[in-house]
Design a protein around this motif. Structure first.
Motif, PDB file in Angstrom:
ATOM      1  N   VAL A  96     -40.078 -97.287 -45.018  1.00 27.72           N
ATOM      2  CA  VAL A  96     -41.148 -97.768 -45.929  1.00 27.72           C
ATOM      3  C   VAL A  96     -41.149 -97.174 -47.028  1.00 27.72           C
ATOM      4  O   VAL A  96     -40.907 -95.858 -47.534  1.00 27.72           O
ATOM      5  CB  VAL A  96     -42.463 -97.981 -45.587  1.00 27.72           C
ATOM      6  N   THR A  97     -41.374 -97.964 -48.377  1.00 28.64           N
ATOM      7  CA  THR A  97     -41.497 -97.633 -49.766  1.00 28.64           C
ATOM      8  C   THR A  97     -42.769 -98.205 -50.223  1.00 28.64           C
ATOM      9  O   THR A  97     -43.854 -98.305 -49.251  1.00 28.64           O
ATOM     10  CB  THR A  97     -40.504 -98.393 -50.471  1.00 28.64           C
ATOM     11  N   ASP A  98     -43.063 -98.371 -51.148  1.00 28.23           N
ATOM     12  CA  ASP A  98     -44.392 -98.650 -51.947  1.00 28.23           C
ATOM     13  C   ASP A  98     -44.553-100.124 -51.558  1.00 28.23           C
ATOM     14  O   ASP A  98     -43.992-100.980 -51.787  1.00 28.23           O
ATOM     15  CB  ASP A  98     -44.321 -98.936 -53.437  1.00 28.23           C
ATOM     16  N   THR A  99     -45.678-100.225 -50.357  1.00 25.92           N
ATOM     17  CA  THR A  99     -45.745-101.684 -49.767  1.00 25.92           C
ATOM     18  C   THR A  99     -46.226-102.702 -50.681  1.00 25.92           C
ATOM     19  O   THR A  99     -45.859-103.770 -50.402  1.00 25.92           O
ATOM     20  CB  THR A  99     -46.980-101.422 -48.794  1.00 25.92           C
ATOM     21  N   ASP A 133     -44.659 -98.177 -57.558  1.00 27.27           N
ATOM     22  CA  ASP A 133     -45.320 -97.225 -58.160  1.00 27.27           C
ATOM     23  C   ASP A 133     -44.618 -95.828 -57.272  1.00 27.27           C
ATOM     24  O   ASP A 133     -44.869 -95.708 -55.867  1.00 27.27           O
ATOM     25  CB  ASP A 133     -46.728 -96.891 -58.067  1.00 27.27           C
ATOM     26  N   PRO A 134     -43.654 -94.832 -57.791  1.00 23.53           N
ATOM     27  CA  PRO A 134     -43.291 -93.616 -56.855  1.00 23.53           C
ATOM     28  C   PRO A 134     -44.300 -92.938 -56.212  1.00 23.53           C
ATOM     29  O   PRO A 134     -44.238 -92.384 -55.197  1.00 23.53           O
ATOM     30  CB  PRO A 134     -42.400 -92.979 -57.895  1.00 23.53           C
ATOM     31  N   GLU A 135     -45.335 -92.901 -57.050  1.00 22.85           N
ATOM     32  CA  GLU A 135     -46.580 -92.186 -56.366  1.00 22.85           C
ATOM     33  C   GLU A 135     -46.997 -92.599 -55.167  1.00 22.85           C
ATOM     34  O   GLU A 135     -47.613 -91.693 -54.269  1.00 22.85           O
ATOM     35  CB  GLU A 135     -47.591 -92.097 -57.416  1.00 22.85           C
ATOM     36  N   LEU A 136     -47.053 -93.799 -54.954  1.00 20.31           N
ATOM     37  CA  LEU A 136     -47.316 -94.444 -53.633  1.00 20.31           C
ATOM     38  C   LEU A 136     -46.040 -94.875 -52.670  1.00 20.31           C
ATOM     39  O   LEU A 136     -46.383 -95.435 -51.886  1.00 20.31           O
ATOM     40  CB  LEU A 136     -47.877 -95.919 -53.834  1.00 20.31           C
ATOM     41  N   CYS A 137     -45.056 -94.328 -52.968  1.00 21.73           N
ATOM     42  CA  CYS A 137     -43.812 -94.722 -52.100  1.00 21.73           C
ATOM     43  C   CYS A 137     -43.513 -93.353 -51.289  1.00 21.73           C
ATOM     44  O   CYS A 137     -42.950 -92.516 -51.800  1.00 21.73           O
ATOM     45  CB  CYS A 137     -42.779 -94.843 -52.985  1.00 21.73           C
ATOM     46  N   PRO A 138     -43.879 -93.405 -49.851  1.00 14.05           N
ATOM     47  CA  PRO A 138     -43.266 -92.353 -48.979  1.00 14.05           C
ATOM     48  C   PRO A 138     -41.888 -91.998 -49.136  1.00 14.05           C
ATOM     49  O   PRO A 138     -41.698 -90.890 -48.975  1.00 14.05           O
ATOM     50  CB  PRO A 138     -43.606 -93.088 -47.476  1.00 14.05           C
ATOM     51  N   PHE A 139     -41.022 -92.784 -49.380  1.00 16.42           N
ATOM     52  CA  PHE A 139     -39.594 -92.331 -49.496  1.00 16.42           C
ATOM     53  C   PHE A 139     -39.526 -91.577 -50.756  1.00 16.42           C
ATOM     54  O   PHE A 139     -39.019 -90.391 -50.738  1.00 16.42           O
ATOM     55  CB  PHE A 139     -38.630 -93.655 -49.741  1.00 16.42           C
ATOM     56  N   TYR A 140     -40.000 -91.987 -51.789  1.00 19.92           N
ATOM     57  CA  TYR A 140     -39.939 -91.130 -53.002  1.00 19.92           C
ATOM     58  C   TYR A 140     -40.671 -89.752 -52.877  1.00 19.92           C
ATOM     59  O   TYR A 140     -40.180 -88.706 -53.110  1.00 19.92           O
ATOM     60  CB  TYR A 140     -40.562 -91.787 -54.055  1.00 19.92           C
ATOM     61  N   GLN A 141     -41.768 -89.691 -52.229  1.00 28.31           N
ATOM     62  CA  GLN A 141     -42.556 -88.782 -52.033  1.00 28.31           C
ATOM     63  C   GLN A 141     -41.751 -87.650 -51.085  1.00 28.31           C
ATOM     64  O   GLN A 141     -42.097 -86.249 -51.108  1.00 28.31           O
ATOM     65  CB  GLN A 141     -43.876 -88.845 -51.376  1.00 28.31           C
ATOM     66  N   TRP A 175     -34.961 -92.071 -64.179  1.00 25.19           N
ATOM     67  CA  TRP A 175     -34.289 -93.550 -63.912  1.00 25.19           C
ATOM     68  C   TRP A 175     -34.988 -94.170 -62.834  1.00 25.19           C
ATOM     69  O   TRP A 175     -35.324 -95.276 -62.980  1.00 25.19           O
ATOM     70  CB  TRP A 175     -32.817 -92.967 -63.402  1.00 25.19           C
ATOM     71  N   VAL A 176     -35.475 -93.429 -61.928  1.00 25.56           N
ATOM     72  CA  VAL A 176     -36.318 -93.898 -60.648  1.00 25.56           C
ATOM     73  C   VAL A 176     -37.602 -94.320 -61.221  1.00 25.56           C
ATOM     74  O   VAL A 176     -38.302 -95.636 -60.992  1.00 25.56           O
ATOM     75  CB  VAL A 176     -36.535 -92.933 -59.591  1.00 25.56           C
ATOM     76  N   GLU A 177     -38.351 -93.668 -62.031  1.00 26.92           N
ATOM     77  CA  GLU A 177     -39.560 -93.762 -62.303  1.00 26.92           C
ATOM     78  C   GLU A 177     -39.668 -94.985 -63.416  1.00 26.92           C
ATOM     79  O   GLU A 177     -40.420 -96.074 -63.200  1.00 26.92           O
ATOM     80  CB  GLU A 177     -39.812 -92.531 -63.420  1.00 26.92           C
ATOM     81  N   SER A 197     -36.839-102.877 -62.577  1.00 26.29           N
ATOM     82  CA  SER A 197     -35.414-103.145 -62.908  1.00 26.29           C
ATOM     83  C   SER A 197     -34.519-102.661 -61.871  1.00 26.29           C
ATOM     84  O   SER A 197     -33.211-102.764 -62.086  1.00 26.29           O
ATOM     85  CB  SER A 197     -35.052-102.284 -64.233  1.00 26.29           C
ATOM     86  N   ILE A 198     -34.898-101.865 -60.949  1.00 28.22           N
ATOM     87  CA  ILE A 198     -33.801-101.198 -59.883  1.00 28.22           C
ATOM     88  C   ILE A 198     -34.500-101.748 -58.455  1.00 28.22           C
ATOM     89  O   ILE A 198     -35.767-101.737 -58.318  1.00 28.22           O
ATOM     90  CB  ILE A 198     -33.731 -99.784 -60.074  1.00 28.22           C
ATOM     91  N   GLY A 199     -33.554-101.851 -57.538  1.00 28.74           N
ATOM     92  CA  GLY A 199     -34.355-102.221 -56.263  1.00 28.74           C
ATOM     93  C   GLY A 199     -34.323-101.016 -55.406  1.00 28.74           C
ATOM     94  O   GLY A 199     -33.951 -99.723 -55.608  1.00 28.74           O
ATOM     95  N   CYS A 200     -35.088-100.990 -54.364  1.00 32.27           N
ATOM     96  CA  CYS A 200     -35.440 -99.980 -53.199  1.00 32.27           C
ATOM     97  C   CYS A 200     -34.070 -99.283 -52.889  1.00 32.27           C
ATOM     98  O   CYS A 200     -34.006 -98.227 -52.724  1.00 32.27           O
ATOM     99  CB  CYS A 200     -36.525-100.430 -52.599  1.00 32.27           C
ATOM    100  N   ILE A 201     -33.218-100.226 -52.514  1.00 32.86           N
ATOM    101  CA  ILE A 201     -31.946 -99.707 -51.805  1.00 32.86           C
ATOM    102  C   ILE A 201     -31.307 -98.989 -52.790  1.00 32.86           C
ATOM    103  O   ILE A 201     -30.536 -97.942 -52.358  1.00 32.86           O
ATOM    104  CB  ILE A 201     -31.136-101.108 -51.369  1.00 32.86           C
ATOM    105  N   GLU A 202     -31.079 -99.453 -53.937  1.00 27.30           N
ATOM    106  CA  GLU A 202     -30.209 -98.597 -54.945  1.00 27.30           C
ATOM    107  C   GLU A 202     -30.814 -97.406 -55.174  1.00 27.30           C
ATOM    108  O   GLU A 202     -30.476 -96.310 -55.233  1.00 27.30           O
ATOM    109  CB  GLU A 202     -30.610 -99.424 -56.487  1.00 27.30           C
ATOM    110  N   CYS A 203     -32.264 -97.429 -55.457  1.00 25.85           N
ATOM    111  CA  CYS A 203     -33.009 -96.042 -55.460  1.00 25.85           C
ATOM    112  C   CYS A 203     -32.752 -95.148 -54.448  1.00 25.85           C
ATOM    113  O   CYS A 203     -32.467 -93.967 -54.610  1.00 25.85           O
ATOM    114  CB  CYS A 203     -34.380 -96.451 -55.521  1.00 25.85           C
ATOM    115  N   LYS A 204     -32.827 -95.845 -53.201  1.00 24.72           N
ATOM    116  CA  LYS A 204     -32.367 -94.921 -52.046  1.00 24.72           C
ATOM    117  C   LYS A 204     -31.086 -94.400 -51.955  1.00 24.72           C
ATOM    118  O   LYS A 204     -30.955 -93.037 -51.579  1.00 24.72           O
ATOM    119  CB  LYS A 204     -32.903 -95.511 -50.772  1.00 24.72           C
TER     120      LYS A 204
HETATM  121 FE1  SF4 Z   1     -39.856 -96.095 -53.806  1.00 23.32          FE
HETATM  122 FE2  SF4 Z   1     -37.484 -96.209 -55.000  1.00 23.32          FE
HETATM  123 FE3  SF4 Z   1     -38.642 -98.588 -54.109  1.00 23.32          FE
HETATM  124 FE4  SF4 Z   1     -39.601 -97.349 -56.270  1.00 23.32          FE
HETATM  125  S1  SF4 Z   1     -37.687 -98.254 -56.303  1.00 23.32           S
HETATM  126  S2  SF4 Z   1     -40.715 -98.208 -54.168  1.00 23.32           S
HETATM  127  S3  SF4 Z   1     -39.688 -95.152 -55.601  1.00 23.32           S
HETATM  128  S4  SF4 Z   1     -37.623 -96.624 -53.127  1.00 23.32           S
END
Ligand code: SF4
Ligand code: TRP
Length: 338
Positions: free
Chosen positions: A221-224, A234-242, A256-258, A265-272
């Motif tokens: 799960v990411t920021d729901t 919001d990375p602060e609310l994202c369990p993956f990021y945290q 870049w993620v922030e 501008s980026i997707g979660c899959i890309e970020c992960k």
């Molecule tokens: Fe989390 Fe990255 Fe998705 Fe943002 S882009 S919600 S930090 S996985």
């Protein structure tokens, strides 16, 4: 340099996950290079909540110790053993139980919490209440000075110190008071965003093959609030990021993620995908070692047998002192002087 002794234990839960690795094992690795260490499998403690499921204990011990060895816990430096193989732990537990007031055990916050939380079975047993007494025996048996544990174990350690003081007060100074070595435990969340735990079925195991690890991480799960790429997150609310970006912080990547997350501008899959290779890479040598060690099915048993030998020797000497201090050497140890 090796003056202080370190002791720590884990209940045999089977294969270990990334929470164990980052929260406990990395500390053990650091400690074993600095101190004389005792690391043991607390299999009797597993019975406090798992007394009705004993069939899995033996296998769980093997898997867990194999993980310890795979990450680099070194039987050449540390004494690695199983609690139930050193019967002196039971003897010291009985003796300490005689001097431990019930009120100390009943007011233990961890105990009260677990009584409320665990509803699936009756844990109002003598053994469960006495958990910290057995834990105290484990520790002082080896005159350990430092006990690395997470914050959840701090109340138990405080009790251990009190019980030790009481013993020394009643029978003379036999044991040093153990100190809690509070280890900073990074927040490792599971695929569902709760704390990583085998019982939540949300864990990524050290021994998960890279494909499985990748799949679990991609599904985490990411920021729901971020349902699609066009929603800002919001990375602060994202369990993956945290969890993962925090464990593998790379300045440029974080920036870049922030920006990409907040600006949609980026997707979660890309970020992960930007951090998953770091996770898999760190596990690579550990998994290779696990495979090599597992080729010899008797290896873990040999390590534990050697550890049992060393631990028993220590425990035997200490118990002679304990019996003498308590005036209990009317048995076969009568000739031992205090
Ligand atoms: Fe989390 Fe990255 Fe998705 Fe943002 S882009 S919600 S930090 S996985
Ligand atoms: N209570 C510890 C846990 O659940 C395991 C444990 C048993 C332990 N005896 C110990 C830890 C002695 C440190 C020292 O993780």
């Amino acid at each position: 340099m090796k003056e202080k002794r370190v002791l720590s234990g884990m209940r045999p839960t089977g294969k270990l996950h990334l929470g164990h690795y980052h929260g406990v094992l990395k500390n053990w690795l650091r400690l074993q290079s600095q101190y004389e260490c005792f690391f043991f499998v607390a299999d009797w403690h597993a019975l406090t909540t798992g007394y009705d499921d004993t069939a899995s204990i033996a296998g769980n011990i093997d898997e867990m110790v194999l993980d310890w060895l795979s990450v680099g816990i070194d039987p050449g430096r540390a004494t690695i053993f199983t609690q139930s193989e050193v019967k002196e732990h039971a003897e010291l537990f009985v003796l300490l139980s005689m001097i431990t007031p019930l009120s100390w055990l009943e007011r233990n916050p961890t105990y009260k919490e677990q009584l409320q939380e665990i509803e699936s079975k009756d844990i109002r047993t003598f053994g469960f209440l006495g958990y910290p007494v057995l834990q105290t025996a484990d520790i002082i048996m080896y005159r350990a000075r430092l006990v690395p544990v997470g914050i959840d174990q701090a109340p138990h350690l405080e009790l251990s110190r009190e019980i030790t003081r009481r013993f020394n007060h009643l029978y003379g100074h036999v044991f040093p008071e153990p100190e809690t070595l509070l280890t900073e435990v990074p927040k490792v969340l599971g695929t569902d965003g709760r704390k990583m735990s085998k019982s939540y079925d949300n864990a990524v195991f050290l021994s998960d093959p890279p494909e499985v690890m990748e799949k679990k991480l991609l599904q985490m799960v990411t920021d729901t609030a971020r349902k699609r790429k066009t929603d800002p997150g919001d990375p602060e609310l994202c369990p993956f990021y945290q969890t993962y970006h925090a464990l593998y912080p790379d300045k440029e990547r974080l920036q870049w993620v922030e920006e990409g997350c907040k600006g949609a501008s980026i997707g979660c899959i890309e970020c992960k995908r930007s951090v998953i290779p770091s996770v898999i890479e760190e596990m690579g040598p550990i998994q290779e070692k696990r495979e090599t060690l597992a080729k010899d099915p008797a290896y873990v048993a040999r390590v534990l047998a050697e550890g049992r030998g060393r631990a028993s020797e220590e425990a035997g000497l200490v118990m002679k002192e304990v019996r003498a201090a308590m005036g209990l050497n009317h048995g076969k140890d009568r000739a031992v002087k205090r």
